[in-house]
Design a protein around this motif. Structure first.
Motif, PDB file in Angstrom:
ATOM      1  N   ILE B  54      35.748  34.737  30.852  1.00 25.79           N
ATOM      2  CA  ILE B  54      36.197  34.050  29.638  1.00 25.79           C
ATOM      3  C   ILE B  54      36.845  35.053  28.685  1.00 25.79           C
ATOM      4  CG2 ILE B  54      35.428  32.774  27.588  1.00 25.79           C
ATOM      5  CD1 ILE B  54      33.164  31.594  29.399  1.00 25.79           C
ATOM      6  N   ARG B  55      36.176  36.192  28.503  1.00 25.60           N
ATOM      7  CA  ARG B  55      36.721  37.212  27.603  1.00 25.60           C
ATOM      8  C   ARG B  55      38.091  37.705  28.080  1.00 25.60           C
ATOM      9  NH1 ARG B  55      36.336  42.444  24.613  1.00 25.60           N
ATOM     10  NH2 ARG B  55      38.348  42.019  23.718  1.00 25.60           N
ATOM     11  N   ARG B  56      38.192  37.990  29.381  1.00 28.83           N
ATOM     12  CA  ARG B  56      39.471  38.472  29.918  1.00 28.83           C
ATOM     13  C   ARG B  56      40.573  37.417  29.742  1.00 28.83           C
ATOM     14  NH1 ARG B  56      37.515  42.566  29.332  1.00 28.83           N
ATOM     15  NH2 ARG B  56      36.476  43.898  30.819  1.00 28.83           N
ATOM     16  N   CYS B  57      40.223  36.162  29.974  1.00 23.36           N
ATOM     17  CA  CYS B  57      41.205  35.073  29.827  1.00 23.36           C
ATOM     18  C   CYS B  57      41.690  34.947  28.386  1.00 23.36           C
ATOM     19  CB  CYS B  57      40.590  33.740  30.277  1.00 23.36           C
ATOM     20  SG  CYS B  57      40.524  33.523  32.070  1.00 23.36           S
ATOM     21  N   LEU B  58      40.770  35.035  27.440  1.00 27.41           N
ATOM     22  CA  LEU B  58      41.164  34.872  26.031  1.00 27.41           C
ATOM     23  C   LEU B  58      42.078  36.017  25.588  1.00 27.41           C
ATOM     24  CD1 LEU B  58      37.810  33.614  24.469  1.00 27.41           C
ATOM     25  CD2 LEU B  58      39.826  32.260  25.084  1.00 27.41           C
ATOM     26  N   ASP B  59      41.722  37.239  25.970  1.00 28.17           N
ATOM     27  CA  ASP B  59      42.593  38.385  25.654  1.00 28.17           C
ATOM     28  C   ASP B  59      43.969  38.202  26.284  1.00 28.17           C
ATOM     29  OD1 ASP B  59      40.683  39.713  24.213  1.00 28.17           O
ATOM     30  OD2 ASP B  59      40.380  41.341  25.648  1.00 28.17           O
ATOM     31  N   CYS B  60      43.966  37.815  27.553  1.00 30.61           N
ATOM     32  CA  CYS B  60      45.225  37.699  28.293  1.00 30.61           C
ATOM     33  C   CYS B  60      46.119  36.628  27.647  1.00 30.61           C
ATOM     34  CB  CYS B  60      44.932  37.382  29.757  1.00 30.61           C
ATOM     35  SG  CYS B  60      46.339  37.638  30.851  1.00 30.61           S
ATOM     36  N   ALA B  61      45.521  35.519  27.252  1.00 29.55           N
ATOM     37  CA  ALA B  61      46.299  34.452  26.609  1.00 29.55           C
ATOM     38  C   ALA B  61      46.945  34.959  25.319  1.00 29.55           C
ATOM     39  CB  ALA B  61      45.404  33.241  26.326  1.00 29.55           C
ATOM     40  N   ASP B  62      46.175  35.677  24.512  1.00 28.17           N
ATOM     41  CA  ASP B  62      46.713  36.176  23.234  1.00 28.17           C
ATOM     42  C   ASP B  62      47.845  37.174  23.452  1.00 28.17           C
ATOM     43  OD1 ASP B  62      45.126  34.762  21.440  1.00 28.17           O
ATOM     44  OD2 ASP B  62      43.512  36.233  21.501  1.00 28.17           O
ATOM     45  N   CYS B  96      42.490  40.537  33.898  1.00 27.29           N
ATOM     46  CA  CYS B  96      42.101  39.130  34.042  1.00 27.29           C
ATOM     47  C   CYS B  96      42.181  38.710  35.510  1.00 27.29           C
ATOM     48  CB  CYS B  96      43.002  38.267  33.164  1.00 27.29           C
ATOM     49  SG  CYS B  96      42.398  36.576  32.977  1.00 27.29           S
ATOM     50  N   ALA B  97      43.224  39.158  36.206  1.00 27.58           N
ATOM     51  CA  ALA B  97      43.361  38.855  37.635  1.00 27.58           C
ATOM     52  C   ALA B  97      42.168  39.401  38.417  1.00 27.58           C
ATOM     53  CB  ALA B  97      44.668  39.430  38.171  1.00 27.58           C
ATOM     54  N   GLU B  98      41.809  40.667  38.137  1.00 30.07           N
ATOM     55  CA  GLU B  98      40.697  41.281  38.858  1.00 30.07           C
ATOM     56  C   GLU B  98      39.398  40.489  38.679  1.00 30.07           C
ATOM     57  OE1 GLU B  98      42.325  45.926  38.657  1.00 30.07           O
ATOM     58  OE2 GLU B  98      40.661  45.290  37.382  1.00 30.07           O
ATOM     59  N   GLU B  99      39.161  40.041  37.459  1.00 30.60           N
ATOM     60  CA  GLU B  99      37.918  39.314  37.193  1.00 30.60           C
ATOM     61  C   GLU B  99      37.971  37.904  37.799  1.00 30.60           C
ATOM     62  OE1 GLU B  99      35.196  40.555  36.071  1.00 30.60           O
ATOM     63  OE2 GLU B  99      34.085  38.652  36.045  1.00 30.60           O
ATOM     64  N   HIS B 109      39.966  26.883  39.500  1.00 31.44           N
ATOM     65  CA  HIS B 109      40.710  27.318  38.305  1.00 31.44           C
ATOM     66  C   HIS B 109      40.806  28.830  38.234  1.00 31.44           C
ATOM     67  CE1 HIS B 109      36.752  27.874  36.303  1.00 31.44           C
ATOM     68  NE2 HIS B 109      36.446  26.671  36.796  1.00 31.44           N
ATOM     69  N   CYS B 110      39.785  29.531  38.690  1.00 26.64           N
ATOM     70  CA  CYS B 110      39.864  30.999  38.720  1.00 26.64           C
ATOM     71  C   CYS B 110      40.868  31.460  39.780  1.00 26.64           C
ATOM     72  CB  CYS B 110      38.494  31.620  39.001  1.00 26.64           C
ATOM     73  SG  CYS B 110      37.350  31.497  37.597  1.00 26.64           S
ATOM     74  N   ARG B 111      40.914  30.758  40.890  1.00 24.79           N
ATOM     75  CA  ARG B 111      41.865  31.126  41.940  1.00 24.79           C
ATOM     76  C   ARG B 111      43.300  30.955  41.441  1.00 24.79           C
ATOM     77  NH1 ARG B 111      45.037  29.403  45.706  1.00 24.79           N
ATOM     78  NH2 ARG B 111      44.769  27.207  45.223  1.00 24.79           N
ATOM     79  N   LEU B 112      43.578  29.824  40.813  1.00 22.25           N
ATOM     80  CA  LEU B 112      44.916  29.575  40.272  1.00 22.25           C
ATOM     81  C   LEU B 112      45.241  30.577  39.157  1.00 22.25           C
ATOM     82  CD1 LEU B 112      44.775  25.665  40.063  1.00 22.25           C
ATOM     83  CD2 LEU B 112      46.280  26.996  41.565  1.00 22.25           C
ATOM     84  N   CYS B 113      44.248  30.867  38.327  1.00 20.82           N
ATOM     85  CA  CYS B 113      44.481  31.773  37.197  1.00 20.82           C
ATOM     86  C   CYS B 113      44.749  33.193  37.695  1.00 20.82           C
ATOM     87  CB  CYS B 113      43.278  31.729  36.256  1.00 20.82           C
ATOM     88  SG  CYS B 113      43.562  32.573  34.696  1.00 20.82           S
ATOM     89  N   ALA B 114      43.994  33.620  38.704  1.00 14.13           N
ATOM     90  CA  ALA B 114      44.218  34.956  39.273  1.00 14.13           C
ATOM     91  C   ALA B 114      45.637  35.063  39.821  1.00 14.13           C
ATOM     92  CB  ALA B 114      43.192  35.237  40.372  1.00 14.13           C
ATOM     93  N   GLU B 115      46.080  34.027  40.516  1.00 17.30           N
ATOM     94  CA  GLU B 115      47.448  34.033  41.062  1.00 17.30           C
ATOM     95  C   GLU B 115      48.488  34.140  39.951  1.00 17.30           C
ATOM     96  OE1 GLU B 115      46.948  31.325  45.152  1.00 17.30           O
ATOM     97  OE2 GLU B 115      48.403  30.769  43.597  1.00 17.30           O
ATOM     98  N   GLU B 116      48.284  33.363  38.893  1.00 18.98           N
ATOM     99  CA  GLU B 116      49.244  33.396  37.784  1.00 18.98           C
ATOM    100  C   GLU B 116      49.240  34.763  37.099  1.00 18.98           C
ATOM    101  OE1 GLU B 116      51.741  31.510  36.874  1.00 18.98           O
ATOM    102  OE2 GLU B 116      52.090  33.114  35.443  1.00 18.98           O
ATOM    103  N   CYS B 117      48.053  35.316  36.889  1.00 18.83           N
ATOM    104  CA  CYS B 117      47.973  36.645  36.252  1.00 18.83           C
ATOM    105  C   CYS B 117      48.670  37.701  37.107  1.00 18.83           C
ATOM    106  CB  CYS B 117      46.515  37.034  36.021  1.00 18.83           C
ATOM    107  SG  CYS B 117      45.727  36.086  34.715  1.00 18.83           S
ATOM    108  N   ARG B 118      48.540  37.600  38.424  1.00 23.84           N
ATOM    109  CA  ARG B 118      49.207  38.574  39.295  1.00 23.84           C
ATOM    110  C   ARG B 118      50.725  38.413  39.201  1.00 23.84           C
ATOM    111  NH1 ARG B 118      45.986  42.817  40.019  1.00 23.84           N
ATOM    112  NH2 ARG B 118      44.084  42.331  41.151  1.00 23.84           N
ATOM    113  N   ARG B 119      51.210  37.169  39.126  1.00 21.58           N
ATOM    114  CA  ARG B 119      52.663  36.964  38.966  1.00 21.58           C
ATOM    115  C   ARG B 119      53.141  37.547  37.637  1.00 21.58           C
ATOM    116  NH1 ARG B 119      51.840  31.970  41.710  1.00 21.58           N
ATOM    117  NH2 ARG B 119      51.336  30.953  39.753  1.00 21.58           N
ATOM    118  N   CYS B 120      52.356  37.342  36.593  1.00 25.57           N
ATOM    119  CA  CYS B 120      52.772  37.836  35.274  1.00 25.57           C
ATOM    120  C   CYS B 120      52.700  39.365  35.245  1.00 25.57           C
ATOM    121  CB  CYS B 120      51.888  37.221  34.190  1.00 25.57           C
ATOM    122  SG  CYS B 120      52.586  37.370  32.538  1.00 25.57           S
ATOM    123  N   GLU B 121      51.668  39.911  35.864  1.00 23.52           N
ATOM    124  CA  GLU B 121      51.560  41.377  35.954  1.00 23.52           C
ATOM    125  C   GLU B 121      52.801  41.950  36.647  1.00 23.52           C
ATOM    126  OE1 GLU B 121      48.372  42.604  38.533  1.00 23.52           O
ATOM    127  OE2 GLU B 121      48.710  44.754  38.182  1.00 23.52           O
TER     128      GLU B 121
END
Lengths: 132, 132, 132, 132
Positions: B54-62, B96-99, B109-121
């Motif tokens: 949750i913490r990693r997601c909130l930071d990443c969103a901001d 965020c992807a790592e977590e 939702h974590c699987r989809l989020c990890a994929e999106e974070c990797r694309r953004c990275e």
């Protein structure tokens, strides 16, 4: 209620509460000041001369807001992300201060905004010295 | 309407429109995905195991939101601030992807989020190569 | 990856997934489009004529971003807050569309922005019909 | 430097400077307090009991931030949008205060956050009386 009170009420102890609290506090003030200065610029007869100032203010407001949020979160704080965000914030504040200072003699909102950006830049610099 | 259309309609020509557009686009998607994943985590029976997520997601969103905004502005773009913000964003996405990857087997939702974070990275890494 | 995929992966079932997903999607696009249009306005020789447009774009971007975030959260969703936020968003989009339409003939970014604001306004109106 | 100083330095005169300044000021404080409280909740052993509190805090932070920005802009201020945003903010603050009050006896951060949300709710209510 102050930023320090909230940091002290957090279950996670913060090593350098004063430096973190001051940086958050300046980021909150700077977010507003830059948002306000950009809008005041729009309302000036010489808006054409203030285009760069508006841009710097909008960037600075966005980066300060994100920085305040990342620093406010103490659970599983990542020092490397903390440093990267505070470094971006320091840069945004410096750029905005430099531009606002060019208009400070003619516009009181630019003078106030430049002062706030310099305070936030300094708070970022001080905090960078203490993030492991 | 795409990000590229808006960048092309801007009076300021962008040297590397594709890389900038892709990075903005991924930042927009990642802002939402991380906001959504943090909230989905809250609704899971094993929320206690998802606190860091949750913490990693909130930071990443901001940070993604601020990055999209800074990159969207082409008037008087400052490459040094651009780099600093994109570097912070890359770091936020990676963390965020790592977590999220640790929970991907149990939570879609974590699987989809990890994929999106990797694309953004990756989009951040690609753009860093082209910011002067 | 789409907004709908994330909503479906959320443990909380959403009654009207399509309307919510569409409103979030338009809010994300509109946040960027308005941020970009405000900055493009700044770079135009007739910036003096675009002052109201810039202001409308900045408000619209802020309200769309907050709306996307509130709608993205499905855990303990409060319909009354949801309605209030979407109503504010609809108003921000309408105001921005009306102003951008006045400049659409001269500025492609205003034309694209007006179109996006109208789509977001419609998505808000459609969603208001389905929030209990 | 205070919010009032910036509003007075703006070329656009504000009819009810004190009410606007107070509402902006409380929105800035409430944005931080709610961001901090949500994160403190995550770090508590009884996080499972605090899920609704986290959600309310995140919504309140987003809506307060957008409200501060819309109110900070005085150029071509639209009273109808102003009212809609402040009404959403009042609702977000009330919901968050009600939830934080349920945990105030056990968590000092919830007690402080509830107090701040009540102050911001009141500042919104006071301002609604004076927006034409």
């Amino acid at each position: 209620m102050t930023v320090t009170d909230m940091l002290r009420a957090h279950p996670q102890a913060v090593a350098d509460t004063d430096a973190v609290a001051r940086c958050i506090d300046e980021c909150l003030r700077c977010t507003f000041t830059c948002t306000s200065c950009a809008d005041a610029d729009l309302d000036e007869p010489d808006v054409q001369e203030l285009v760069v100032c508006i841009r710097r203010c909008l960037d600075c407001a966005d980066v300060c807001h994100a920085t305040a949020n990342v620093l406010a979160r103490r659970t599983a704080f990542d020092p490397q992300l903390g440093r990267a965000v505070v470094e971006a914030c320091l840069r945004a504040c410096r750029l905005c201060a430099e531009e606002c200072e060019r208009h400070a003699a003619h516009h009181e909102h630019c003078r106030l905004c430049a002062e706030e950006c310099r305070r936030c830049e300094q708070a970022c610099a001080d905090l960078l010295g203490s993030i492991a």
